[in-house]
Design a protein around this motif. Sequence first.
Motif, PDB file in Angstrom:
ATOM      1  N   PHE A  25      21.212 -51.087 -11.122  1.00  0.00           N
ATOM      2  CA  PHE A  25      19.958 -50.943 -10.384  1.00  0.00           C
ATOM      3  C   PHE A  25      20.054 -49.778  -9.400  1.00  0.00           C
ATOM      4  O   PHE A  25      19.124 -48.962  -9.287  1.00  0.00           O
ATOM      5  CB  PHE A  25      19.642 -52.239  -9.641  1.00  0.00           C
ATOM      6  N   ARG A  26      21.165 -49.685  -8.671  1.00  0.00           N
ATOM      7  CA  ARG A  26      21.320 -48.586  -7.709  1.00  0.00           C
ATOM      8  C   ARG A  26      21.414 -47.239  -8.428  1.00  0.00           C
ATOM      9  O   ARG A  26      20.941 -46.230  -7.924  1.00  0.00           O
ATOM     10  CB  ARG A  26      22.578 -48.802  -6.862  1.00  0.00           C
ATOM     11  N   ARG A  27      22.048 -47.242  -9.605  1.00  0.00           N
ATOM     12  CA  ARG A  27      22.236 -45.976 -10.319  1.00  0.00           C
ATOM     13  C   ARG A  27      20.927 -45.436 -10.897  1.00  0.00           C
ATOM     14  O   ARG A  27      20.648 -44.225 -10.804  1.00  0.00           O
ATOM     15  CB  ARG A  27      23.263 -46.169 -11.455  1.00  0.00           C
ATOM     16  N   LYS A  32      19.830 -43.752  -7.288  1.00  0.00           N
ATOM     17  CA  LYS A  32      19.945 -42.703  -8.299  1.00  0.00           C
ATOM     18  C   LYS A  32      21.353 -42.121  -8.386  1.00  0.00           C
ATOM     19  O   LYS A  32      21.540 -40.972  -8.763  1.00  0.00           O
ATOM     20  CB  LYS A  32      18.952 -41.561  -8.021  1.00  0.00           C
ATOM     21  N   ARG A  33      22.355 -42.899  -8.014  1.00  0.00           N
ATOM     22  CA  ARG A  33      23.748 -42.476  -8.143  1.00  0.00           C
ATOM     23  C   ARG A  33      24.626 -43.713  -8.193  1.00  0.00           C
ATOM     24  O   ARG A  33      24.188 -44.811  -7.868  1.00  0.00           O
ATOM     25  CB  ARG A  33      24.172 -41.559  -6.992  1.00  0.00           C
ATOM     26  N   TRP A  34      25.880 -43.503  -8.600  1.00  0.00           N
ATOM     27  CA  TRP A  34      26.802 -44.625  -8.692  1.00  0.00           C
ATOM     28  C   TRP A  34      27.290 -44.997  -7.303  1.00  0.00           C
ATOM     29  O   TRP A  34      27.843 -44.162  -6.589  1.00  0.00           O
ATOM     30  CB  TRP A  34      27.987 -44.272  -9.585  1.00  0.00           C
ATOM     31  N   VAL A  35      27.066 -46.244  -6.898  1.00  0.00           N
ATOM     32  CA  VAL A  35      27.566 -46.726  -5.613  1.00  0.00           C
ATOM     33  C   VAL A  35      28.152 -48.112  -5.811  1.00  0.00           C
ATOM     34  O   VAL A  35      27.819 -48.819  -6.769  1.00  0.00           O
ATOM     35  CB  VAL A  35      26.455 -46.783  -4.540  1.00  0.00           C
ATOM     36  N   GLU A 271      15.618 -45.408   2.330  1.00  0.00           N
ATOM     37  CA  GLU A 271      16.595 -45.492   3.418  1.00  0.00           C
ATOM     38  C   GLU A 271      17.921 -46.068   2.968  1.00  0.00           C
ATOM     39  O   GLU A 271      18.942 -45.864   3.616  1.00  0.00           O
ATOM     40  CB  GLU A 271      16.028 -46.345   4.556  1.00  0.00           C
ATOM     41  N   ASN A 272      17.923 -46.765   1.866  1.00  0.00           N
ATOM     42  CA  ASN A 272      19.150 -47.414   1.417  1.00  0.00           C
ATOM     43  C   ASN A 272      20.246 -46.407   1.099  1.00  0.00           C
ATOM     44  O   ASN A 272      21.427 -46.710   1.165  1.00  0.00           O
ATOM     45  CB  ASN A 272      18.864 -48.273   0.182  1.00  0.00           C
ATOM     46  N   GLU A 273      19.844 -45.152   0.769  1.00  0.00           N
ATOM     47  CA  GLU A 273      20.854 -44.152   0.418  1.00  0.00           C
ATOM     48  C   GLU A 273      21.746 -43.823   1.600  1.00  0.00           C
ATOM     49  O   GLU A 273      22.920 -43.486   1.438  1.00  0.00           O
ATOM     50  CB  GLU A 273      20.157 -42.883  -0.084  1.00  0.00           C
TER      51      GLU A 273
END
Length: 285
Positions: A25-27, A32-35, A271-273
């Motif tokens: 979901f985050r990716r 939009k990236r691997w976290v 903001e989550n980024e």
Amino acid sequence: MKIFLLCLFLFLIGSMLGYGLEVLFRRFVSAKRWVNPGFMKGPWLPLYGFGVLLMLGFCLLFETLLPESMPLYNPKDFLGLGYESGATVYDLIPLVSMGVAMTILEFLAGLIFVKGFRVKLWDYSNQKGNIMGIICPLFSVIWFAVGVIYYYGIHPFMVKAAEASYAFLFGSDGTVANIGFLFFLGLVYGVMLVDFIVSTGVLGKASAYAKSSKAIQRFEEWREAFSAASRKAKNEVKAKLGLDKDGKKIGGEIKSKIDSLLLINPSKKNENESNYDENGRPTSL
């Protein structure tokens, strides 16, 4: 004890599956990236483990308490309730209960991390109707949708899986049938416990250092200001080229209308980024 061990097994499965879902979901949706979506290093999110047990527990509770005059979804008596039933209006009782319970669980988990560890693993501050940036109406609806998917698509199989897991762990005669698997389960939980202790220790040190070091705070402010300026310049260039923030041609007003309906500031980036560093690890507040 046997039910407790079964719950530990289901909790572990839910935590690991939830971790995989959050990573994807985050990716592809939010960051939009691997976290790493959790504060621990291992592939587990306890929030989802508790969620699985919570949804399973609510379903079993209402299946036990509600009389046959209030039938619940039970195709071909798959759940062994003594009757067959398709979807009914009474299904709203466990569905609404699961949606509310999952929202409360998300709020409590978020509150513990924000107040206890000074870490924000998700941020709904830009969502309308949010409470402390931890929960919001949109994700409460999403939790309700998750409950619907679980109730109609997963729960009947989850019950069978729980029964099969119990038989696998303890055998049909009720004795411990698989000592090796129970040892493996204990080993995994031992690793998870060490991971938790190490992660909370690191977060605690980072939080204390951040409190005592104004230089770190100034650096964080400078970095955020630089990032904001960089994003603004990039978006201005894309706007002149007729591109949206993802580099695609802007088409239609549906997305902007949805954003204006749900977000406090539609032009504000997720903001989550900012909750994660360049290595995809959660940062302290």
